[in-house]
Design a protein around this motif. Sequence first.
Motif, PDB file in Angstrom:
ATOM      1  N   UNK A  98       0.779  -1.229   0.000  1.00 22.15           N
ATOM      2  CA  UNK A  98       0.000   0.000   0.000  1.00 22.15           C
ATOM      3  C   UNK A  98       0.812   1.282   0.000  1.00 22.15           C
ATOM      4  N   UNK A  99       1.835   1.403   0.849  1.00 21.49           N
ATOM      5  CA  UNK A  99       2.585   2.663   0.866  1.00 21.49           C
ATOM      6  C   UNK A  99       3.249   3.012  -0.472  1.00 21.49           C
ATOM      7  N   UNK A 100       3.514   2.026  -1.307  1.00 28.25           N
ATOM      8  CA  UNK A 100       4.172   2.269  -2.589  1.00 28.25           C
ATOM      9  C   UNK A 100       3.181   2.378  -3.751  1.00 28.25           C
ATOM     10  N   UNK A 101       1.917   2.069  -3.490  1.00 23.66           N
ATOM     11  CA  UNK A 101       0.928   2.099  -4.561  1.00 23.66           C
ATOM     12  C   UNK A 101       0.581   3.531  -4.921  1.00 23.66           C
ATOM     13  N   UNK A 102       0.329   3.767  -6.188  1.00 22.36           N
ATOM     14  CA  UNK A 102      -0.062   5.082  -6.696  1.00 22.36           C
ATOM     15  C   UNK A 102      -1.580   5.156  -6.757  1.00 22.36           C
ATOM     16  N   UNK A 103      -2.075   6.373  -6.797  1.00 28.66           N
ATOM     17  CA  UNK A 103      -3.512   6.579  -6.929  1.00 28.66           C
ATOM     18  C   UNK A 103      -3.997   5.858  -8.187  1.00 28.66           C
ATOM     19  N   UNK A 104      -5.013   5.061  -8.056  1.00 26.97           N
ATOM     20  CA  UNK A 104      -5.557   4.339  -9.202  1.00 26.97           C
ATOM     21  C   UNK A 104      -4.979   2.944  -9.377  1.00 26.97           C
ATOM     22  N   UNK A 105      -3.874   2.626  -8.680  1.00 21.25           N
ATOM     23  CA  UNK A 105      -3.319   1.266  -8.767  1.00 21.25           C
ATOM     24  C   UNK A 105      -4.298   0.286  -8.146  1.00 21.25           C
ATOM     25  N   UNK A 106      -4.365  -0.873  -8.740  1.00 20.68           N
ATOM     26  CA  UNK A 106      -5.222  -1.929  -8.212  1.00 20.68           C
ATOM     27  C   UNK A 106      -4.363  -3.053  -7.658  1.00 20.68           C
ATOM     28  N   UNK A 107      -4.962  -3.804  -6.756  1.00 21.81           N
ATOM     29  CA  UNK A 107      -4.291  -4.990  -6.241  1.00 21.81           C
ATOM     30  C   UNK A 107      -5.224  -6.183  -6.464  1.00 21.81           C
ATOM     31  N   UNK A 108      -4.679  -7.222  -7.080  1.00 25.51           N
ATOM     32  CA  UNK A 108      -5.430  -8.458  -7.293  1.00 25.51           C
ATOM     33  C   UNK A 108      -5.026  -9.458  -6.228  1.00 25.51           C
ATOM     34  N   UNK A 109      -6.002 -10.118  -5.640  1.00 23.47           N
ATOM     35  CA  UNK A 109      -5.723 -11.151  -4.646  1.00 23.47           C
ATOM     36  C   UNK A 109      -5.816 -12.512  -5.311  1.00 23.47           C
ATOM     37  N   UNK A 110      -4.767 -13.300  -5.128  1.00 23.28           N
ATOM     38  CA  UNK A 110      -4.713 -14.657  -5.677  1.00 23.28           C
ATOM     39  C   UNK A 110      -4.699 -15.621  -4.500  1.00 23.28           C
ATOM     40  N   UNK A 111      -5.705 -16.471  -4.408  1.00 20.40           N
ATOM     41  CA  UNK A 111      -5.821 -17.464  -3.347  1.00 20.40           C
ATOM     42  C   UNK A 111      -5.474 -18.824  -3.945  1.00 20.40           C
ATOM     43  N   UNK A 112      -4.439 -19.442  -3.422  1.00 19.51           N
ATOM     44  CA  UNK A 112      -4.029 -20.767  -3.893  1.00 19.51           C
ATOM     45  C   UNK A 112      -4.593 -21.788  -2.900  1.00 19.51           C
ATOM     46  N   UNK A 113      -5.590 -22.557  -3.315  1.00 21.25           N
ATOM     47  CA  UNK A 113      -6.198 -23.513  -2.382  1.00 21.25           C
ATOM     48  C   UNK A 113      -5.248 -24.657  -2.040  1.00 21.25           C
ATOM     49  N   UNK A 114      -5.539 -25.317  -0.952  1.00 22.27           N
ATOM     50  CA  UNK A 114      -4.735 -26.467  -0.533  1.00 22.27           C
ATOM     51  C   UNK A 114      -4.835 -27.583  -1.567  1.00 22.27           C
ATOM     52  N   UNK A 115      -3.828 -28.418  -1.596  1.00 20.56           N
ATOM     53  CA  UNK A 115      -3.827 -29.566  -2.501  1.00 20.56           C
ATOM     54  C   UNK A 115      -4.967 -30.512  -2.126  1.00 20.56           C
ATOM     55  N   UNK A 116      -5.611 -31.109  -3.130  1.00 22.24           N
ATOM     56  CA  UNK A 116      -6.688 -32.052  -2.814  1.00 22.24           C
ATOM     57  C   UNK A 116      -6.134 -33.282  -2.097  1.00 22.24           C
ATOM     58  N   UNK A 117      -6.959 -33.847  -1.273  1.00 22.56           N
ATOM     59  CA  UNK A 117      -6.557 -35.068  -0.569  1.00 22.56           C
ATOM     60  C   UNK A 117      -6.431 -36.198  -1.577  1.00 22.56           C
ATOM     61  N   UNK A 118      -5.481 -37.121  -1.365  1.00 20.79           N
ATOM     62  CA  UNK A 118      -5.334 -38.239  -2.305  1.00 20.79           C
ATOM     63  C   UNK A 118      -6.566 -39.146  -2.288  1.00 20.79           C
ATOM     64  N   UNK A 119      -6.810 -39.774  -3.392  1.00 20.30           N
ATOM     65  CA  UNK A 119      -7.946 -40.690  -3.511  1.00 20.30           C
ATOM     66  C   UNK A 119      -7.749 -41.877  -2.576  1.00 20.30           C
TER      67      UNK A 119
END
Length: 158
Positions: A38-59
């Motif tokens: 945030x302190x380095x972001x300029x007016x109008x800059x956007x931030x995208x959030x990327x959520x990496x889900x946990x690995x699926x449980x093995x079969x």
Amino acid sequence: MSAIRKALVVLGAALLAACAAPQMTPELVSQLAYESLGPEMQMGDQMLTVWVPAAPKPADGTAPLSPEATVALAAASSPMVTDLAQVMARGSREPLNLAVGGPDSALTAQVLIRALRVVPVEVPYLRIAFIGQRADLPGLAAAAQQRRATLHFEPAPK
């Protein structure tokens, strides 16, 4: 009466412990990343959030893998890698702020590393806030440096 009091004390301590350590959520990833970027972001800059889900449980019936092998397999087969690389490539021509985290820091780092390796160009305007564990940072820092991306680190709650 003392047995009830003891039970209430134990229950209260368990509730306090659960409240003291926030759970990793996409909202928390965004909040921590904004504190970092945030302190380095300029007016109008956007931030995208990327959520990496946990690995699926093995079969059922599948031989269990080591944690490292589970992470490697999940990252190698993640459909997120290609999509994330396409988004990251925008950082070659315009400011792009990514907040990236998930419940498994090692998997999140590996998905990011693989995506950075797929990006075909340098991305000097890409700024990544990695919310995870310090142990997962070295490989990610090297991959970000290769692509000239800026990497910020914020420790995830344990």
